[in-house]
Scaffold this motif. Sequence first.
Motif, PDB file in Angstrom:
ATOM      1  N   ARG A   1      -4.753   3.759  -1.126  1.00  0.00           N
ATOM      2  CA  ARG A   1      -5.506   2.484  -1.342  1.00  0.00           C
ATOM      3  C   ARG A   1      -5.351   1.620  -2.594  1.00  0.00           C
ATOM      4  NH1 ARG A   1      -7.255  -0.570   2.358  1.00  0.00           N
ATOM      5  NH2 ARG A   1      -9.227  -1.149   1.059  1.00  0.00           N
ATOM      6  N   SER A   2      -5.096   2.555  -3.516  1.00  0.00           N
ATOM      7  CA  SER A   2      -4.934   1.741  -4.732  1.00  0.00           C
ATOM      8  C   SER A   2      -3.450   1.455  -5.378  1.00  0.00           C
ATOM      9  CB  SER A   2      -5.454   2.503  -5.952  1.00  0.00           C
ATOM     10  OG  SER A   2      -4.934   3.800  -6.294  1.00  0.00           O
ATOM     11  N   ALA A   3      -2.634   1.766  -4.255  1.00  0.00           N
ATOM     12  CA  ALA A   3      -1.025   1.416  -4.455  1.00  0.00           C
ATOM     13  C   ALA A   3      -1.044   0.117  -4.604  1.00  0.00           C
ATOM     14  CB  ALA A   3      -0.272   2.125  -3.297  1.00  0.00           C
ATOM     15  N   VAL A   4      -0.239  -0.437  -5.320  1.00  0.00           N
ATOM     16  CA  VAL A   4      -0.115  -1.811  -5.530  1.00  0.00           C
ATOM     17  C   VAL A   4      -0.006  -2.827  -4.254  1.00  0.00           C
ATOM     18  CG1 VAL A   4       1.070  -3.658  -7.051  1.00  0.00           C
ATOM     19  CG2 VAL A   4       0.916  -1.144  -7.775  1.00  0.00           C
ATOM     20  N   ILE A   5       1.247  -2.920  -3.663  1.00  0.00           N
ATOM     21  CA  ILE A   5       1.275  -3.898  -2.484  1.00  0.00           C
ATOM     22  C   ILE A   5       2.047  -3.034  -1.379  1.00  0.00           C
ATOM     23  CG2 ILE A   5       2.247  -6.203  -1.807  1.00  0.00           C
ATOM     24  CD1 ILE A   5       0.103  -6.827  -3.649  1.00  0.00           C
ATOM     25  N   ARG A   6       1.405  -2.878  -0.188  1.00  0.00           N
ATOM     26  CA  ARG A   6       1.934  -2.259   0.974  1.00  0.00           C
ATOM     27  C   ARG A   6       2.670  -3.417   1.853  1.00  0.00           C
ATOM     28  NH1 ARG A   6      -1.675   1.595   3.519  1.00  0.00           N
ATOM     29  NH2 ARG A   6      -0.302   1.593   5.131  1.00  0.00           N
ATOM     30  N   HIS A   7       2.296  -4.300   1.831  1.00  0.00           N
ATOM     31  CA  HIS A   7       2.710  -5.565   2.705  1.00  0.00           C
ATOM     32  C   HIS A   7       2.995  -6.764   1.868  1.00  0.00           C
ATOM     33  CE1 HIS A   7      -0.276  -3.335   5.172  1.00  0.00           C
ATOM     34  NE2 HIS A   7       0.724  -3.163   5.994  1.00  0.00           N
ATOM     35  N   PRO A   8       4.136  -6.703   0.940  1.00  0.00           N
ATOM     36  CA  PRO A   8       4.631  -7.806   0.056  1.00  0.00           C
ATOM     37  C   PRO A   8       5.009  -9.012   0.663  1.00  0.00           C
ATOM     38  CG  PRO A   8       6.273  -6.150   0.188  1.00  0.00           C
ATOM     39  CD  PRO A   8       5.196  -5.612   1.186  1.00  0.00           C
ATOM     40  N   LEU A   9       5.328  -9.148   1.857  1.00  0.00           N
ATOM     41  CA  LEU A   9       5.726 -10.336   2.626  1.00  0.00           C
ATOM     42  C   LEU A   9       4.384 -10.913   3.017  1.00  0.00           C
ATOM     43  CD1 LEU A   9       8.282 -11.978   3.335  1.00  0.00           C
ATOM     44  CD2 LEU A   9       8.339 -10.845   5.668  1.00  0.00           C
ATOM     45  N   ALA A  10       3.631 -10.168   3.944  1.00  0.00           N
ATOM     46  CA  ALA A  10       2.370 -10.953   4.268  1.00  0.00           C
ATOM     47  C   ALA A  10       1.538 -11.176   3.136  1.00  0.00           C
ATOM     48  CB  ALA A  10       1.447  -9.737   5.049  1.00  0.00           C
ATOM     49  N   SER A  11       1.286 -10.617   1.697  1.00  0.00           N
ATOM     50  CA  SER A  11       0.620 -10.956   0.719  1.00  0.00           C
ATOM     51  C   SER A  11       1.290 -12.488   0.093  1.00  0.00           C
ATOM     52  CB  SER A  11       0.641 -10.063  -0.449  1.00  0.00           C
ATOM     53  OG  SER A  11       0.166  -8.627   0.009  1.00  0.00           O
ATOM     54  N   PHE A  12       2.486 -12.543   0.272  1.00  0.00           N
ATOM     55  CA  PHE A  12       3.293 -13.562  -0.222  1.00  0.00           C
ATOM     56  C   PHE A  12       2.979 -14.847   0.500  1.00  0.00           C
ATOM     57  CE2 PHE A  12       6.974 -16.392   0.188  1.00  0.00           C
ATOM     58  CZ  PHE A  12       6.867 -16.798  -1.030  1.00  0.00           C
ATOM     59  N   PHE A  13       2.889 -14.688   1.990  1.00  0.00           N
ATOM     60  CA  PHE A  13       2.669 -15.703   2.906  1.00  0.00           C
ATOM     61  C   PHE A  13       1.391 -16.221   2.884  1.00  0.00           C
ATOM     62  CE2 PHE A  13       7.171 -15.267   4.305  1.00  0.00           C
ATOM     63  CZ  PHE A  13       7.577 -16.355   4.118  1.00  0.00           C
ATOM     64  N   HIS A  14       0.298 -15.091   2.715  1.00  0.00           N
ATOM     65  CA  HIS A  14      -1.081 -15.443   2.821  1.00  0.00           C
ATOM     66  C   HIS A  14      -1.136 -16.481   1.452  1.00  0.00           C
ATOM     67  CE1 HIS A  14      -5.264 -14.979   2.793  1.00  0.00           C
ATOM     68  NE2 HIS A  14      -5.264 -14.852   1.605  1.00  0.00           N
ATOM     69  N   LEU A  15      -0.635 -16.570   0.331  1.00  0.00           N
ATOM     70  CA  LEU A  15      -0.896 -17.470  -0.369  1.00  0.00           C
ATOM     71  C   LEU A  15       0.261 -18.735  -0.617  1.00  0.00           C
ATOM     72  CD1 LEU A  15      -1.510 -14.955  -3.799  1.00  0.00           C
ATOM     73  CD2 LEU A  15      -3.355 -16.465  -2.133  1.00  0.00           C
ATOM     74  N   PHE A  16       1.227 -18.429  -0.150  1.00  0.00           N
ATOM     75  CA  PHE A  16       2.601 -19.532  -0.144  1.00  0.00           C
ATOM     76  C   PHE A  16       1.998 -20.877   0.423  1.00  0.00           C
ATOM     77  CE2 PHE A  16       6.149 -21.497   1.755  1.00  0.00           C
ATOM     78  CZ  PHE A  16       6.920 -21.800   0.539  1.00  0.00           C
ATOM     79  N   PHE A  17       1.648 -20.820   1.819  1.00  0.00           N
ATOM     80  CA  PHE A  17       1.568 -22.130   2.375  1.00  0.00           C
ATOM     81  C   PHE A  17       0.199 -22.705   1.757  1.00  0.00           C
ATOM     82  CE2 PHE A  17       3.485 -19.900   6.136  1.00  0.00           C
ATOM     83  CZ  PHE A  17       4.795 -20.447   6.008  1.00  0.00           C
TER      84      PHE A  17
ATOM     85  N   ILE B   1      -4.053  -0.654   6.955  1.00  0.00           N
ATOM     86  CA  ILE B   1      -4.873  -1.446   6.347  1.00  0.00           C
ATOM     87  C   ILE B   1      -4.380  -1.530   4.966  1.00  0.00           C
ATOM     88  CG2 ILE B   1      -7.260  -2.348   5.543  1.00  0.00           C
ATOM     89  CD1 ILE B   1      -8.441  -1.227   7.984  1.00  0.00           C
ATOM     90  N   GLY B   2      -4.232  -2.816   4.362  1.00  0.00           N
ATOM     91  CA  GLY B   2      -3.615  -2.929   2.997  1.00  0.00           C
ATOM     92  C   GLY B   2      -4.534  -2.102   1.933  1.00  0.00           C
ATOM     93  N   THR B   3      -3.945  -2.393   0.708  1.00  0.00           N
ATOM     94  CA  THR B   3      -4.654  -1.705  -0.383  1.00  0.00           C
ATOM     95  C   THR B   3      -5.672  -2.671  -0.932  1.00  0.00           C
ATOM     96  OG1 THR B   3      -2.908  -2.878  -1.883  1.00  0.00           O
ATOM     97  CG2 THR B   3      -2.419  -0.832  -1.165  1.00  0.00           C
ATOM     98  N   GLU B   4      -6.330  -2.215  -1.826  1.00  0.00           N
ATOM     99  CA  GLU B   4      -7.513  -2.925  -2.603  1.00  0.00           C
ATOM    100  C   GLU B   4      -6.889  -3.949  -3.232  1.00  0.00           C
ATOM    101  OE1 GLU B   4      -9.442  -0.249  -5.251  1.00  0.00           O
ATOM    102  OE2 GLU B   4      -9.947   1.213  -3.763  1.00  0.00           O
ATOM    103  N   ALA B   5      -5.759  -4.021  -3.810  1.00  0.00           N
ATOM    104  CA  ALA B   5      -4.988  -5.189  -4.391  1.00  0.00           C
ATOM    105  C   ALA B   5      -4.882  -6.314  -3.290  1.00  0.00           C
ATOM    106  CB  ALA B   5      -3.617  -4.788  -5.236  1.00  0.00           C
ATOM    107  N   GLU B   6      -4.264  -5.780  -1.974  1.00  0.00           N
ATOM    108  CA  GLU B   6      -3.754  -6.848  -1.276  1.00  0.00           C
ATOM    109  C   GLU B   6      -5.350  -7.386  -0.462  1.00  0.00           C
ATOM    110  OE1 GLU B   6       0.036  -5.126   0.829  1.00  0.00           O
ATOM    111  OE2 GLU B   6      -1.791  -4.317   1.472  1.00  0.00           O
ATOM    112  N   ALA B   7      -6.326  -6.748  -0.288  1.00  0.00           N
ATOM    113  CA  ALA B   7      -7.683  -7.161  -0.214  1.00  0.00           C
ATOM    114  C   ALA B   7      -8.226  -8.157  -1.127  1.00  0.00           C
ATOM    115  CB  ALA B   7      -8.582  -5.993   0.052  1.00  0.00           C
ATOM    116  N   ARG B   8      -7.968  -7.686  -2.465  1.00  0.00           N
ATOM    117  CA  ARG B   8      -8.449  -8.808  -3.454  1.00  0.00           C
ATOM    118  C   ARG B   8      -7.781  -9.975  -3.304  1.00  0.00           C
ATOM    119  NH1 ARG B   8      -9.394  -5.732  -7.650  1.00  0.00           N
ATOM    120  NH2 ARG B   8     -11.766  -5.665  -7.025  1.00  0.00           N
ATOM    121  N   ILE B   9      -6.298  -9.925  -3.214  1.00  0.00           N
ATOM    122  CA  ILE B   9      -5.511 -11.192  -2.758  1.00  0.00           C
ATOM    123  C   ILE B   9      -5.950 -11.924  -1.751  1.00  0.00           C
ATOM    124  CG2 ILE B   9      -3.206 -11.909  -2.265  1.00  0.00           C
ATOM    125  CD1 ILE B   9      -1.879  -9.528  -3.993  1.00  0.00           C
TER     126      ILE B   9
END
Length: 197
Positions: free
Chosen positions: A22-38, A112-120
């Motif tokens: 759960r504390s691994a940095v980013i498991r879904h980098p593309l989803a994390s990127f597009f969550h903020l990109f648009f 489910i994503g990691t804690e870092a992804e949830a915070r993002i």
Amino acid sequence: MADDTEDVELDFAADEQERARRSAVIRHPLASFFHLFFRVVAIVAYLLCDWISENFASCFVLIITLLSFDFWSVKNVTGRLLVGLRWWNQIDDDGKSLWVFEAKKASRDNNIGTEAEARIFWLGLIICPLIWICFFFTSLFSLKIKWLSLVVASISLQAANLYGYLRCKAVGEDGQHADSFTGQHLLQRPDIIFGIL
């Protein structure tokens, strides 16, 4: 005197593995990127549109298109991947509109994503509507009425996703059905909002 206690083997390894996963940095980098990109590009476009283009219509279409892409990607992709939440509307056989809010239960096997992804996810979902609300007041007080219509549309798209995911989170934590959820529920349970940050 006899000792009635016996040694109990505790399995801390499984808990440690789950915590490490759960504390691994980013498991879904593309989803994390597009969550903020648009949403970030829409905010930057709003800030720069007055300087770059004199055509309000093209700026309006560009920003609404970016926020529509954001709405779709957050609602259909990133919410499910990063935090395991989803919501939608369906029409039942009687023609009645039914809103469905779901929260995936956390387990070792799910994706489910990691804690870092949830915070993002939550920071992007909460901070961007606040920025649009600031834009609302600046365009209102500077009497830029045509920009005010764009900002109101932007707030509605951003707030719809925020409200839907807050309901998903509340339903998931309380285990209650979406029909029994009210707006006062968020006010009674501020940890739903502030516990995610």
